[in-house]
Motif scaffolding. Sequence first.
Motif: not given
Lengths: 222, 251
Positions: B92, B162, B158, A220-222, A120-121, B109-110, B113-114, B96-101, B144, A128, A146, A124, B90, A134, A143
Motif C-alpha cells: 500500500f 505468503m 510481508r 500504539v505508536v503510529r 489500512g490496518q 503473521l500471514g 495464521k493463514v 499499513n504495517l500492523f502497528a502493534h506487532k 513506527a 494477506i 489499547r 492489510a 498487496m 481473524q 489496537q
Amino acid sequence: MDELITYGPELAQGFLENIKLALVGLVVSFILGTILVAMRVSPTPVLRAAGTAYVNVVRNTPLTLVLAFSALGLSDQLGLVFSDQPETNSFWLVGLGLGAYTAAFVCEALRAGINTVPMGQAEASRAIGLTFFQTLTMIILPQAFRAVIAPLGSVVIAMIKNTTVATAGGLLTDSAATMKIVFDTTGASIPIFLGVIAAFMVLILPIGYFTGWLSRKLAVVR
Amino acid sequence: MTENGDVTPLVKLEHVDKHFGALHVLRDINLTVSRGEVLVVIGPSGSGKSTLCRAMNRLETIDSGQIIFDGQPLPAEGKALARLRSEVGMVFQSFNLFAHKTIRENVTLGPVKVRKVAKDAADRRAMELLERVGIAAQADKYPAQLSGGQQQRVAIARALAMDPKMILFDEPTSALDPEMVQEVLDVMVGLARDGMTMVVVTHEMGFARKAANRVVFMADGQIVEENTPDEFFTNAQTDRARDFLSKILTH
C-alpha cells in the motif's frame, strides 16, 4: 467515630461483597462487551442490528431495573437459579445483571477504540488472507483496546460504584439494613459516610492511576 | 513473459465497471496480466488506477463485468476470498504495517495464521526475506521506529512471505521522502528480475522504463493506451497520454 468502629466490621463484610460483585461484573462485562462490539462491526446485518438493539436497550435502562429484573424476572419468573442458597443465588444474578449492564458501556468504549484504528490496518490484514474474525481479533481489537484503556477504566470505576445498588437485586440487604439502623439509632451518619467513602477511594483511586499508566505503556505508536 | 510455457493469463479483467456514487471510476476495463509480467499503471490522479489495482484482490468491489484470477472468477466473500487474497500480495501507499506487532511478527503473521506454517519455519523465512530487503537488523522493532522506506520494504517482505502468485503495488513510493524512494524501487526491480508478476500503480517513470514489460495509461476511468515502456514514453499514440507525459517529463 465510635459508631464506625462498632458497626465497621459488619459494613466491611458487605463491602467485601461489593468487591466480589465487581470482579464478577468485570469478567462478564468485558467478555460480553467484546462479543457485542464484534457484532456491531460485523458484516452481517442481523448481528449488527442485534448488537445495536442490545446496547440501546440496556444502556438506556436504569441499573436498578436491570437488577430487579434479574432477581424478579429471570430468577423468580423464568426459574434461572444458580444455587439453593438465596444469598449465593442473588449474588450471581446481581453479578450477571451488573455485567450485562456494564457490557453495553464496554462495547461502546471499544467501538470508539476501533474508530481510532486506521482503515489500512484492516485492509492489510484482509490482503494477506486473514478472515474477518481473524482481522478483528488479531489486528483491530488489540489496537482498539489499547486506545481506550483509560475510558475502560472509567467504565470499571462506574461499575464498582454501581455495586452499591445491588439491593435492587435482593443482595446486600443486610448491609443496607445495618446502615439504616445505624443512622436511625445513633444519628451519627457522617462518620459512617466518611468511612464508606474512604473505603471506595482506597479501592478506586489506584484503578484510575493504574489504567492511566497502562494506557501510556501500551499506547500504539503510529 | 511466458517462459514457463503457461500462456493462460494470470489475471483477466472483462468489461469491468465501477461507480463511486455518481463518479464512474472504472469504465469498461479490459485487461490481462500474464504470468511473470510487470505491468505499470500510470495516469493522472483520479483516473481510477488505484481502484483498478485494489479491485484485483477485491479490496474494491466492482459493479459489473468480471475479474478472473488464475482461471477462477474472484470469489465474492468468505473463506474463498480470503484464500484468493493470500495468493495476491498487496503493498500500500501508506505501508499499513500492523502497528502493534514487531517487524518480524508482521512478516510471520500471514504464514502462521493463514498458511499454518510452523512458527519457527515462518521465523526463519521471515529473516531470509528481511535480509533480502535489508531490514534484518530491525526485526524486533515496531513499525513506527522505522523510516518510511524501511517500512515499505518490510511491507514487501510481508507480501513475499505468503509466496504470492502476484503482487499489487498501489503507489508504493508516493508517501515516501524523496531520498527513500530509490531503496524501495531497488527492491521492486529485484523482484521484477526474479520473475514476480507485478501490477504497479506508480508515478515513477524511471521504474516503468527499467522494469516494466508493459505500460497501461489510464484517464477518466478508462484505459487510454497500452504499450511497451519504450514505445509509450517515446512515441505515445494518444493526445491524452502525450499531454500527461509532457507535464511530468519536462523537468
